[in-house]
Design an enzyme around this catalytic site. Structure first.
Site, mmCIF file in Angstrom:
data_model
loop_
_atom_site.group_PDB
_atom_site.id
_atom_site.type_symbol
_atom_site.label_atom_id
_atom_site.label_comp_id
_atom_site.label_asym_id
_atom_site.label_seq_id
_atom_site.Cartn_x
_atom_site.Cartn_y
_atom_site.Cartn_z
ATOM 1 C CD1 TRP A 10 -2.329 -1.793 0.097
ATOM 2 C CD2 TRP A 10 -3.100 -1.249 2.068
ATOM 3 N NE1 TRP A 10 -3.407 -2.621 0.332
ATOM 4 C CE2 TRP A 10 -4.132 -2.280 1.670
ATOM 5 C CE3 TRP A 10 -3.454 -0.841 3.497
ATOM 6 C CZ2 TRP A 10 -4.862 -2.752 2.183
ATOM 7 C CZ3 TRP A 10 -4.261 -1.295 4.135
ATOM 8 C CH2 TRP A 10 -5.215 -2.257 3.642
ATOM 9 C CE LYS A 11 4.620 0.906 -4.411
ATOM 10 N NZ LYS A 11 5.019 1.469 -5.626
ATOM 11 C CG HIS A 96 9.725 -0.991 -2.905
ATOM 12 N ND1 HIS A 96 9.822 0.040 -3.504
ATOM 13 C CD2 HIS A 96 8.734 -1.834 -3.278
ATOM 14 C CE1 HIS A 96 8.711 -0.074 -4.563
ATOM 15 N NE2 HIS A 96 8.166 -1.397 -4.424
ATOM 16 C CB SER A 214 2.312 -1.577 -14.455
ATOM 17 O OG SER A 214 2.887 -0.163 -13.892
ATOM 18 N N GLY A 235 1.032 -2.664 -6.533
ATOM 19 C CA GLY A 235 1.090 -1.311 -5.832
ATOM 20 C C GLY A 235 0.037 -0.793 -6.076
ATOM 21 N N GLY A 236 0.008 -0.055 -7.060
ATOM 22 C CA GLY A 236 -1.591 0.934 -7.013
ATOM 23 C C GLY A 236 -2.744 0.008 -7.274
HETATM 24 P P1 13P Z 1 2.491 -0.795 -9.046
HETATM 25 O O1 13P Z 1 1.923 -1.946 -9.133
HETATM 26 O O2 13P Z 1 1.905 0.694 -8.615
HETATM 27 O O3 13P Z 1 3.411 -0.442 -10.428
HETATM 28 O O4 13P Z 1 3.712 -0.952 -7.740
HETATM 29 C C1 13P Z 1 4.400 -1.946 -7.872
HETATM 30 C C2 13P Z 1 5.318 -1.816 -6.325
HETATM 31 O O5 13P Z 1 6.116 -1.233 -6.338
HETATM 32 C C3 13P Z 1 4.897 -2.965 -5.526
HETATM 33 O O6 13P Z 1 5.792 -2.747 -4.508
#
Ligand code: 13P
Length: 252
Positions: A10-11, A96, A214, A235-236
């Site tokens: 989730w960053k 990361h 992605s 991520g997103g």
């Molecule tokens: P995205 O899926 O947003 O490209 O991010 C990937 C990521 O960095 C997961 O750790």
């Protein structure tokens, strides 16, 4: 058999309320649907404990996004492996590319972080991956190999059975540009040969290697169907309930 895993990173997103809601919704979906993949979410550290208490660990596991390279002491703002362990967190993302880039984390620092996690029996999701200019210069194999060998000491072979690797090409993170399934498969297979040569056949065969960059509800199925891709670090798309559960469902 290697574990299939879908992990949501989730960053630095979501308010507390939003994070609890999403964790709850994902937990309910996994409880109601039979999934092949182990499901992990990695919220911001201030939410770890509350989310850990919200989800049922048989359905959703909660991971830290990072860990300190030090054991304990005067490291303001850091969180140690022992502290994670003390609230029942048993998985942590480490290395990361955003931390390599924005916090200047070197392979040496990442090696220490991995040691801290292994000492507390916490599963690392260890991230590797090349930058765009390295891919364009055809150096991606070399970059990834160096990141692995610098961070994983062969003497730790007994700990490596816990390891999960995430291959995340930096040029594919948050850009909407995904590695093609063939490009991803090629480098995942290569990572397995690096593991085999350095740490033995068993580690190579048993380590789950996730793809990140992605991943979305549309491309997940084809990426996950590659023989050396054991799931994804998302991520997103992990912030959107509908997309994330479709990605989980695509991981068979
Ligand atoms: P995205 O899926 O947003 O490209 O991010 C990937 C990521 O960095 C997961 O750790």
């Amino acid at each position: 058999m290697r574990d299939k895993i879908v992990a949501g990173n989730w960053k630095m997103n979501l308010t507390f309320e939003q994070a609890l809601q999403l964790a709850n919704d994902v937990n309910t979906w996994v409880a109601e649907n039979k999934t092949d993949a182990k499901v992990i979410i990695a919220p911001s550290s201030i939410y770890l404990q509350a989310i850990q208490e919200t989800v049922d660990e048989q359905f959703v596991q909660v991971a830290s996004q990072d860990v300190s390279n030090a054991e304990k002491g005067a490291y303001t703002g850091d969180i140690s492996a022992e502290q994670l362990d003390s609230i029942g967190i048993n998985t942590a993302i480490v290395g990361h590319s955003e931390r390599r880039e924005y916090q200047q984390e070197t392979d040496e620092v990442i090696a220490k972080k991995l040691e801290q996690l292994f000492a507390k029996d916490i599963t690392p999701i260890f991230c590797v991956g090349e930058k765009l200019e390295e891919r364009e210069a055809d150096k991606h194999f070399e970059v990834v190999k160096t990141q692995i060998l610098n961070a994983l000491n062969p003497q730790q072979v007994e700990n490596l059975s816990k390891l999960v690797i995430a291959y995340e090409p930096v040029w594919a993170i948050g850009t909407g540009v995904t590695a093609s399934p063939a490009q991803a498969q090629e480098i995942h297979a290569y990572i397995r040969t690096v593991l085999k040569d350095a740490y033995g056949e068993k580690i190579a065969e048993e380590t789950s290697i996730l793809y990140g960059g992605s991943v979305n509800a549309q491309n997940a199925k084809e990426i996950f169907s590659q023989p050396d891709i054991d799931g994804g670090l998302v991520g997103g798309a992990s912030l959107k309930y509908d997309d994330f559960v479709q990605i989980i469902a695509a991981c068979k």
